[in-house]
Design a protein around this motif. Structure first.
Motif, short mmCIF file in Angstrom:
data_model
loop_
_atom_site.label_atom_id
_atom_site.label_comp_id
_atom_site.label_asym_id
_atom_site.label_seq_id
_atom_site.Cartn_x
_atom_site.Cartn_y
_atom_site.Cartn_z
N HIS B 207 -3.10 92.60 96.08
CA HIS B 207 -4.23 92.73 97.00
C HIS B 207 -3.87 93.62 98.17
O HIS B 207 -4.66 94.49 98.57
N LEU B 208 -2.65 93.42 98.72
CA LEU B 208 -2.22 94.27 99.83
C LEU B 208 -2.19 95.73 99.42
O LEU B 208 -2.55 96.62 100.20
N LEU B 209 -1.75 95.99 98.19
CA LEU B 209 -1.69 97.37 97.72
C LEU B 209 -3.08 97.96 97.61
O LEU B 209 -3.37 99.06 98.11
N TRP B 210 -3.99 97.19 96.99
CA TRP B 210 -5.30 97.76 96.74
C TRP B 210 -6.11 97.91 98.01
O TRP B 210 -6.83 98.89 98.21
N VAL B 211 -5.98 96.94 98.91
CA VAL B 211 -6.81 96.96 100.11
C VAL B 211 -6.25 97.92 101.14
O VAL B 211 -6.92 98.24 102.13
N GLY B 212 -5.03 98.43 100.88
CA GLY B 212 -4.43 99.37 101.82
C GLY B 212 -5.18 100.67 101.95
O GLY B 212 -4.93 101.43 102.88
N ALA B 213 -6.09 100.93 101.04
CA ALA B 213 -6.88 102.15 101.13
C ALA B 213 -7.89 102.06 102.26
O ALA B 213 -8.23 103.08 102.86
N VAL B 214 -8.38 100.86 102.54
CA VAL B 214 -9.46 100.76 103.54
C VAL B 214 -9.10 99.86 104.70
O VAL B 214 -9.77 99.86 105.71
N ALA B 215 -8.05 99.05 104.58
CA ALA B 215 -7.73 98.06 105.61
C ALA B 215 -6.21 98.04 105.75
O ALA B 215 -5.52 98.64 104.94
N PRO B 216 -5.67 97.36 106.77
CA PRO B 216 -4.21 97.31 106.90
C PRO B 216 -3.54 96.79 105.63
O PRO B 216 -3.95 95.80 105.06
N GLY B 217 -2.51 97.49 105.21
CA GLY B 217 -1.83 97.12 103.98
C GLY B 217 -1.15 98.36 103.45
O GLY B 217 -0.87 99.28 104.19
N GLY B 218 -0.90 98.38 102.17
CA GLY B 218 -0.29 99.58 101.61
C GLY B 218 0.88 99.23 100.73
O GLY B 218 1.18 98.07 100.48
N GLU B 219 1.56 100.28 100.27
CA GLU B 219 2.55 100.05 99.23
C GLU B 219 3.82 99.41 99.75
O GLU B 219 4.46 98.63 99.02
N PHE B 220 4.24 99.68 101.00
CA PHE B 220 5.50 99.10 101.47
C PHE B 220 5.37 97.61 101.69
O PHE B 220 6.26 96.83 101.31
N GLN B 221 4.26 97.20 102.30
CA GLN B 221 4.05 95.77 102.53
C GLN B 221 3.92 95.05 101.20
O GLN B 221 4.51 93.98 100.98
N SER B 222 3.16 95.63 100.28
CA SER B 222 2.97 95.03 98.97
C SER B 222 4.29 94.91 98.22
O SER B 222 4.61 93.87 97.65
N ALA B 223 5.09 96.00 98.25
CA ALA B 223 6.37 95.99 97.54
C ALA B 223 7.29 94.92 98.11
O ALA B 223 8.05 94.29 97.37
N THR B 224 7.22 94.71 99.43
CA THR B 224 8.10 93.70 100.02
C THR B 224 7.72 92.30 99.56
O THR B 224 8.60 91.47 99.28
N VAL B 225 6.42 92.02 99.48
CA VAL B 225 6.00 90.69 99.01
C VAL B 225 6.47 90.49 97.57
O VAL B 225 6.99 89.43 97.20
N LEU B 226 6.30 91.52 96.73
CA LEU B 226 6.73 91.40 95.34
C LEU B 226 8.24 91.20 95.25
O LEU B 226 8.73 90.35 94.48
N ALA B 227 8.99 91.99 96.05
CA ALA B 227 10.44 91.83 96.03
C ALA B 227 10.83 90.44 96.50
O ALA B 227 11.76 89.83 95.97
N ALA B 228 10.11 89.91 97.50
CA ALA B 228 10.46 88.60 98.05
C ALA B 228 10.30 87.51 97.00
O ALA B 228 11.16 86.62 96.86
N VAL B 229 9.20 87.53 96.22
CA VAL B 229 9.06 86.47 95.23
C VAL B 229 10.05 86.66 94.10
O VAL B 229 10.49 85.68 93.47
N TRP B 230 10.46 87.90 93.83
CA TRP B 230 11.50 88.13 92.82
C TRP B 230 12.82 87.51 93.29
O TRP B 230 13.52 86.81 92.53
N ILE B 231 13.15 87.76 94.58
CA ILE B 231 14.37 87.20 95.12
C ILE B 231 14.32 85.67 95.09
O ILE B 231 15.31 85.00 94.77
N LEU B 232 13.13 85.11 95.40
CA LEU B 232 12.99 83.65 95.38
C LEU B 232 13.24 83.10 93.98
O LEU B 232 13.99 82.14 93.79
#
Lengths: 109, 315, 95
Positions: B207-232
């Motif tokens: 969602h963060l990735l997709w909504v980054g086009a029009v609202a706060p978000g984007g690929e770095f924030q999205s990638a960090t969330v994905l990396a965080a659940v992988w680490i978990l």
């Protein structure tokens, strides 16, 4: 004093604190923390400049904000490399502050 | 928001106080915790500076994933016998350091106080050309459109850092898995959380990735969330870090940069400059860059936290 | 008007629980009782603040997001509390 000036001055204080910690702490991990604080201070100064550049319906100038995002990511990359280096250094037993007498003694600070 | 600037002053004092505590406290682990708290309060400060994208990035990367990395490092130092400090620096060095720090801080403070009053800004330029990128979020338009070269180089830097971390492994571990094998009781609390959060994390990340086009978000924030659940998931023992020599892993790591570079070079041919997008296809090209880029960055961030390979690869 | 008053009351009540939790974190003698104080801050304090700000949300979707945030903090907070308490329990069993 407007709100962004407060954060700019806070950034200046952080740069000073980070520089002091970077130079004076003997422990490498604390130096790394101080380096990150230094970076955070610089980013806050960028943020102040960005906020003052609010125009054209945006809350802040987007170019410095994009630079700060890049900076945060690069700071994390360098922190990760530094942590790996420290861990490897400790494993290899060559920590400059190790208790055992090292053949090549590091001059203090 | 029309809260008075005194609240922001209080926030600034709190940030400076947390930083001072991080520098001054004796225990290293406490200093790391102070740093994580500092990062979170700075994220609030970024919201007050009207920079929600930066606030998200600071909370996720600056405080979250860096905090996890540093806590692991500090805990590891606790387990090993603490090194005797080689001697705190002599008094003269401390005085010189204090002088330099005060000079730097005062100089920067004076610079902040004397910033030019009709503040120079590029915001009107960005607003003027925002339509060309097809994005409505100006920060992402700058990151992926106007200053896309910086983002490309940034991902190169991430890859180089990962290579640097991997190169620190002893020769016999090259190509093996990082971290230590986790054997965790399947009914434990951590495993429950690690089963609960990753699906939600993946949804939030996408969602963060997709909504980054029009609202706060984007690929770095999205990638960090994905990396965080992988680490978990890896910490809980639900999955293991992949072996570093695995070709599919290396493909995932490289594909973001490769697609970015390919589209950039194609821009030389099609639109006349490196990383130029023909306006009709700009949004499509940016999405085509963003998707593999997020995957790559998530993998790189996770592996940076995992560390160098520390188990022998299976032959 | 009633909405604003309710928001202020709820947020102030949440702040009181955060204050109580912080005082407990600083003043309580050992880890387990500090965890006990922290859960009050996490669950009740954040819940009341979420309730207060929900009343100011623009639309049900934003209010739902605030509830989900509170639930996520509950889950992670209680998981971490249990992990810390388990470690303390095991350590004290060994000593």
């Amino acid at each position: 004093m407007s709100s962004e000036t407060w954060f700019g001055l806070c950034g200046a204080v952080l740069v000073g604190l980070g520089l002091f910690g970077l130079i004076t702490h003997p422990d490498a991990l604390r130096k790394l923390l101080a380096f990150n604080l230094l970076g955070g201070g610089v980013f806050l100064v960028f943020g102040t400049i960005a906020r003052r550049g609010a125009a054209a319906g945006f809350g802040g100038d987007p170019v410095p904000q994009a630079l700060v995002i890049t900076g945060i990511v690069v700071a994390f990359a360098s922190t990760a490399l530094a942590v790996a280096l420290l861990r490897r250094l400790a494993e290899a037993g060559g920590e400059p502050a190790a208790a055992a007498p090292a053949p090549l003694a590091e001059p203090p600070s | 928001m029309n809260l008075s600037p005194d609240v922001d002053g209080g926030l600034a004092v709190l940030i400076a106080g947390l930083a001072l505590w991080t520098i001054a406290v004796r225990d290293t682990f406490a200093a790391v915790i102070g740093f994580v708290a500092f990062g979170l309060v700075v994220a609030v400060a970024w919201m007050r500076l009207a920079a929600p994208d930066v606030a998200l990035t600071e909370a996720a990367i600056g405080s979250g994933i860096t905090g996890g990395l540093l806590i692991t490092a500090a805990a590891g130092r606790r387990r090993r016998p603490p090194p005797q400090p080689d001697g705190r620096p002599r008094g003269i060095v401390r005085i010189a350091a204090a002088t330099a720090s005060v000079l730097a801080a005062v100089g920067l403070g004076v610079a902040v106080l004397s910033l030019p009053t009709p503040a120079p800004t590029l915001a009107p330029n960005v607003a003027l050309h925002l339509g060309l990128t097809g994005l409505a979020n100006p920060v992402n338009a700058v990151l992926l459109g106007f200053r896309a070269v910086d983002t490309l180089l940034e991902v190169f830097v991430l890859l180089l850092a990962l290579l640097g971390v991997w190169s620190l492994a002893p020769d016999r571990f090259w190509g093996g898995r990082p971290g230590a094998a986790q054997r965790v009781d399947p009914h434990a609390m951590l495993v429950f959380v690690a089963r609960l959060l990753p699906p939600l994390g993946i949804v939030v990340g996408l969602h963060l990735l997709w909504v980054g086009a029009v609202a706060p978000g984007g690929e770095f924030q999205s990638a960090t969330v994905l990396a965080a659940v992988w680490i978990l998931a890896t910490t809980a023992g639900l999955c293991d870090w992949p072996p570093v020599g695995k070709p599919r892993l290396r493909l995932v790591l490289v594909i973001g940069t490769a697609v970015f570079l390919a589209i950039g070079l194609a821009g030389l041919v099609i639109a006349g400059a490196f990383l130029a997008y023909p306006p009709a296809y700009a949004k499509l090209l940016i999405v085509a860059i963003e998707l593999p880029l997020t995957l790559s960055i998530a993998a790189i961030l996770g592996l940076l936290v995992a560390g160098p390979p520390s188990r022998e690869p299976r032959r | 008007m009633a909405r604003e008053v309710t928001t202020i009351v709820a947020v102030c009540a949440g702040l009181f629980f955060f204050l109580a939790g912080t005082i407990g974190l600083i003043r309580f003698p050992d880890t387990l009782s500090r965890l006990h104080a922290l859960t009050k801050a996490d669950n009740l304090g954040l819940g009341l603040i979420a309730l207060g700000t929900m009343l100011q949300a623009q639309g049900p979707l934003q209010a739902l997001r605030l509830v989900v945030i509170w639930l996520l903090v509950l889950v992670s907070g209680s998981a971490v509390s249990q992990l810390i308490a388990l470690r303390v329990y095991r350590r004290s069993g060994q000593s």
